[in-house]
Structure formats: structure tokens, C-alpha cells
Design a protein around this motif. Structure first.
Motif, PDB file in Angstrom:
ATOM      1  N   GLY A  85       3.017   2.186  -2.104  1.00 42.62           N
ATOM      2  CA  GLY A  85       3.261   2.686  -3.452  1.00 42.62           C
ATOM      3  C   GLY A  85       4.461   2.012  -4.108  1.00 42.62           C
ATOM      4  O   GLY A  85       5.056   2.559  -5.040  1.00 42.62           O
ATOM      5  N   LYS A  86       4.800   0.838  -3.650  1.00 43.11           N
ATOM      6  CA  LYS A  86       5.995   0.139  -4.148  1.00 43.11           C
ATOM      7  C   LYS A  86       5.866  -0.222  -5.636  1.00 43.11           C
ATOM      8  O   LYS A  86       6.773   0.042  -6.423  1.00 43.11           O
ATOM      9  N   THR A  87       4.716  -0.811  -5.996  1.00 36.81           N
ATOM     10  CA  THR A  87       4.518  -1.217  -7.397  1.00 36.81           C
ATOM     11  C   THR A  87       4.621  -0.016  -8.337  1.00 36.81           C
ATOM     12  O   THR A  87       5.318  -0.055  -9.351  1.00 36.81           O
ATOM     13  N   THR A  88       3.920   1.042  -7.968  1.00 39.71           N
ATOM     14  CA  THR A  88       3.941   2.261  -8.780  1.00 39.71           C
ATOM     15  C   THR A  88       5.367   2.809  -8.886  1.00 39.71           C
ATOM     16  O   THR A  88       5.795   3.247  -9.956  1.00 39.71           O
TER      17      THR A  88
ATOM     18  N   ASP B  31       3.151  14.530  -2.922  1.00 45.65           N
ATOM     19  CA  ASP B  31       2.209  15.527  -3.467  1.00 45.65           C
ATOM     20  C   ASP B  31       1.050  15.781  -2.499  1.00 45.65           C
ATOM     21  O   ASP B  31       0.450  16.841  -2.501  1.00 45.65           O
TER      22      ASP B  31
ATOM     23  N   GLY C 287       0.781  -1.229   0.000  1.00 44.93           N
ATOM     24  CA  GLY C 287       0.000   0.000   0.000  1.00 44.93           C
ATOM     25  C   GLY C 287       0.815   1.282   0.000  1.00 44.93           C
ATOM     26  O   GLY C 287       0.279   2.352  -0.246  1.00 44.93           O
TER      27      GLY C 287
HETATM   28  P1  GDP Z   1       1.956  -1.125  -3.231  1.00 38.91           P
HETATM   29  O1  GDP Z   1       0.908  -1.950  -2.564  1.00 38.91           O
HETATM   30  O2  GDP Z   1       2.982  -0.665  -2.253  1.00 38.91           O
HETATM   31  O3  GDP Z   1       2.561  -1.767  -4.406  1.00 38.91           O
HETATM   32  O4  GDP Z   1       1.218   0.207  -3.687  1.00 38.91           O
HETATM   33  P2  GDP Z   1       0.756   0.706  -5.119  1.00 38.91           P
HETATM   34  O5  GDP Z   1       1.911   0.986  -5.994  1.00 38.91           O
HETATM   35  O6  GDP Z   1      -0.283  -0.201  -5.633  1.00 38.91           O
HETATM   36  O7  GDP Z   1       0.125   2.123  -4.725  1.00 38.91           O
HETATM   37  C1  GDP Z   1      -0.951   2.275  -3.826  1.00 38.91           C
HETATM   38  C2  GDP Z   1      -1.733   3.526  -4.244  1.00 38.91           C
HETATM   39  O8  GDP Z   1      -0.947   4.682  -4.043  1.00 38.91           O
HETATM   40  C3  GDP Z   1      -2.107   3.531  -5.714  1.00 38.91           C
HETATM   41  O9  GDP Z   1      -3.409   4.047  -5.842  1.00 38.91           O
HETATM   42  C4  GDP Z   1      -1.093   4.472  -6.335  1.00 38.91           C
HETATM   43  O10 GDP Z   1      -1.560   5.107  -7.499  1.00 38.91           O
HETATM   44  C5  GDP Z   1      -0.874   5.458  -5.222  1.00 38.91           C
HETATM   45  N1  GDP Z   1       0.437   6.143  -5.288  1.00 38.91           N
HETATM   46  C6  GDP Z   1       1.657   5.587  -5.377  1.00 38.91           C
HETATM   47  N2  GDP Z   1       2.624   6.545  -5.390  1.00 38.91           N
HETATM   48  C7  GDP Z   1       1.994   7.736  -5.303  1.00 38.91           C
HETATM   49  C8  GDP Z   1       2.433   9.117  -5.246  1.00 38.91           C
HETATM   50  O11 GDP Z   1       3.629   9.460  -5.286  1.00 38.91           O
HETATM   51  N3  GDP Z   1       1.471  10.070  -5.143  1.00 38.91           N
HETATM   52  C9  GDP Z   1       0.132   9.751  -5.089  1.00 38.91           C
HETATM   53  N4  GDP Z   1      -0.732  10.751  -4.983  1.00 38.91           N
HETATM   54  N5  GDP Z   1      -0.305   8.474  -5.126  1.00 38.91           N
HETATM   55  C10 GDP Z   1       0.593   7.478  -5.234  1.00 38.91           C
END
Ligand code: GDP
Length: 302
Positions: free
Chosen positions: A119-122, A257, A117
């Protein structure tokens, strides 16, 4: 000519015009310091960080003589920049692209850690995009084999970015996925391997063993911890957890942001005492920026 002079915007510090032509004493700048203290705390900069910035500011002004308010402004801005740089010393001069090119190791392996959650994947997708723009090829290892959504999401990004991906079987060995991606990179001459890892939230000793195995097998050149800048104390707890269990070299802070004022991020970076190499500033691929003091000054004192 006269009119032009009139139109010239006044320095933000013309308010302190009384400081001109005299040697500045500490008592002369009480109001100025108070105003800055207010702005820093308003921007959610922690008390400790604010006091350091103000102490530096005092030291750089007391004993100086200025003849124009623009001069005063320059001293103030230089001092702020220097303090923020000092606070974040460890963040200075780390350029990932430069590091990859200089090391000259092929492939350069980066392992990403982070709780689900954050934001690792992103972030992995953003890094793949950045590398591509810099002329470096990459391959993604979807080593979180227990979370089908993570594999799917990475596959989606990989396809959009035209970056190869190695997936694992559901519940398969995460270290094997990393190993396959590295072998594939070697045989195809790919520059960088980006290894995703699991980030199950609940306390799970299996997770630690799994992460250690991924590290052992992939021998990363860089271990990046991804943290959500909005998580505050939780982010610090996560950092401690990863430091104590697997270790990490650098941090990427996401969702910056959403911290409108920048102060939380500055304070967090100060507490982490590890290089913060990039900030995530949105959901798009190009929303990844290097960590810079100028960014904070603009944000906090705009
Ligand atoms: P993971 O579970 O760690 O892989 O998380 P995800 O990459 O799926 O990201 C979780 C949510 O955070 C998604 O809706 C992303 O679009 C959002 N997200 C990730 N990085 C950022 C960021 O730098 N800014 C914003 N506003 N949202 C982000």
C-alpha cells in the motif's frame, strides 16, 4: 425527575456492583480480569501484550475503594489507556506536521520504503493529501523506475491531488529522480518531497544498493517503512530486512480497516518498537489517521 434517573444508562460495570464500598482485593476481581483477558484474546491481542494490560489493570484496582460503578469504569478505562500508551511509548507525541513545521527545513524530505503490494503508493498519495490539507505543498518523486505501474499510479494520484510529480525514464536511475524532485522543490519553494522507492519482493542485493543510493542522494529527514498490518509475521520479517539493510525511522501500517478487532495492529506495533505514525484505514485519500490509544480501546472494548 424520578423517571429521568431510571432512564440513565447503567454503567457497563454495574455488573460488578458488589465491589462498591469495600477495599478491592485481588480475589474480588478474578472474574473481571478473566472477562478482560477473554476480550483481549478475542480481539487477537497477543498473549504478551494482553498480560501486560491485565497486570496494569490489577495494580490499578487492588487496594482502591469505589462507591459508584461509574468510578470503577473510569479507573478501568484510565488503566487500559495508560497501558496501551505505555506499550506504544515510542508512538506517543510524534506529530509529522509539527515536526515538519518545527524543523523548518525546506524541503523536508521523506523517503518511503515497502515491499510491493503493501500500500506504499496509496499511502504516499494519502500523505500528499494530508499535507495539502494542512497547508503544506509537496512534490512526489516516482523513484521506482523499474515498475511502470508504480509510475502510472503515482501520476494518476498526483494529477487528482494537483501535486507535482517527477517521473523517471523506464529503468532510469532512481536516485536521479529523487535528486531532480528535490532540486525542483528548492527552486519552486515546495515544502515537502515524498520519495517513492522500489519494493521488489524477491531477495535482490541490487535493491538494497539502489535504496542506499536513494537515501545517500536525498538525505531524508524521515525514512518511513510502509507495512501491511494483515501480513502478520511477514510484516515483522520485512521490518527486520529494512532495518538491517537501510534503516528506517517510523512506520505507517496500512489496511488496518481489515483487522476488524484492532488486536493484530496493537501487537504488531508492540513488536516493532518503532514509532507507528499513521494507520491506513481504507482506500480513500482521507483514510489515514494518527496512531492513538483511544482508537484501540474503542475497537477492542466497544
Ligand atoms: P504498493 O504496491 O505498495 O504501492 O501498493 P498500492 O498502494 O498499490 O496498494 C495495494 C492495494 O491495497 C490497493 O488496492 C490499495 O487500494 C489497497 N490499500 C492500500 N492501503 C489500504 C488501506 O489502508 N486499507 C485498505 N482496505 N486497502 C488499502
Amino acid at each position: 425527575e424520578e423517571q429521568k434517573k431510571e432512564e440513565k444508562p447503567k454503567s457497563r460495570f454495574s455488573f460488578f456492583d458488589f465491589l462498591r464500598y469495600k477495599t478491592i482485593k485481588e480475589e474480588d476481581i478474578t472474574d473481571l480480569i478473566e472477562e478482560f483477558r477473554y476480550q483481549l484474546l478475542e480481539a487477537d491481542v497477543s498473549y504478551e501484550v494482553s498480560e501486560k494490560i491485565l497486570e496494569d489493570l490489577k495494580n490499578s484496582l487492588v487496594g482502591k475503594k469505589v462507591s459508584r460503578s461509574e468510578e470503577l469504569e473510569k479507573i478501568v478505562l484510565d488503566s487500559l489507556k495508560k497501558s496501551i500508551e505505555e506499550i506504544l511509548t515510542k508512538n506517543r507525541g510524534f506529530d509529522l506536521i509539527e515536526e515538519i513545521k518545527q524543523k523548518g527545513k525546506k524541503p523536508y524530505v521523506i523517503v518511503f520504503f515497502g515491499v510491493n503490494g503493501v500500500g506504499k503508493t496509496t499511502t504516499i498519495a494519502k500523505v500528499a493529501y494530508m499535507l495539502k490539507k494542512q497547508g503544506l505543498s509537496s512534490i512526489i518523486a516516482a523513484s521506482d523506475t523499474f515498475r511502470a505501474a508504480a509510475q502510472e499510479q503515482l501520476a494518476y494520484h498526483a494529477q487528482k491531488l494537483e501535486v507535482p510529480l517527477v517521473k523517471g525514464k523506464y529503468g532510469g536511475d532512481p536516485a536521479a529522480v529523487a535528486f531532480d524532485a528535490i532540486s525542483s522543490a528548492k527552486s519552486r519553494g515546495i515544502d515537502v518531497v515524498l520519495v517513492d522507492t522500489a519494493g521488489r519482493m524477491h531477495v535482490d542485493s541490487d535493491l538494497v544498493e539502489e535504496l542506499k543510493r536513494v537515501v545517500r542522494i536525498s538525505k531524508p529527514d524521515l525514512r518511513v517503512l510502509v507495512l501491511d498490518s494483515l501480513a502478520g509475521n511477514d510484516a515483522l520479517e520485512q521490518a527486520k530486512y529494512f532495518e538491517n539493510n537501510v534503516g528506517y525511522d517510523a512506520v505507517i501500517l496500512t489496511k488496518v480497516d481489515a483487522d476488524a478487532k484492532g488486536g493484530i495492529v496493537l501487537s504488531l506495533a508492540y513488536e516493532l518498537k518503532k514509532p507507528v505514525i499513521y494507520l491506513g484505514i481504507g482506500q480513500d485519500y482521507d483514510n489515514l489517521i494518527p496512531f492513538s490509544p483511544d482508537w484501540f480501546i474503542k475497537r477492542i472494548f466497544q
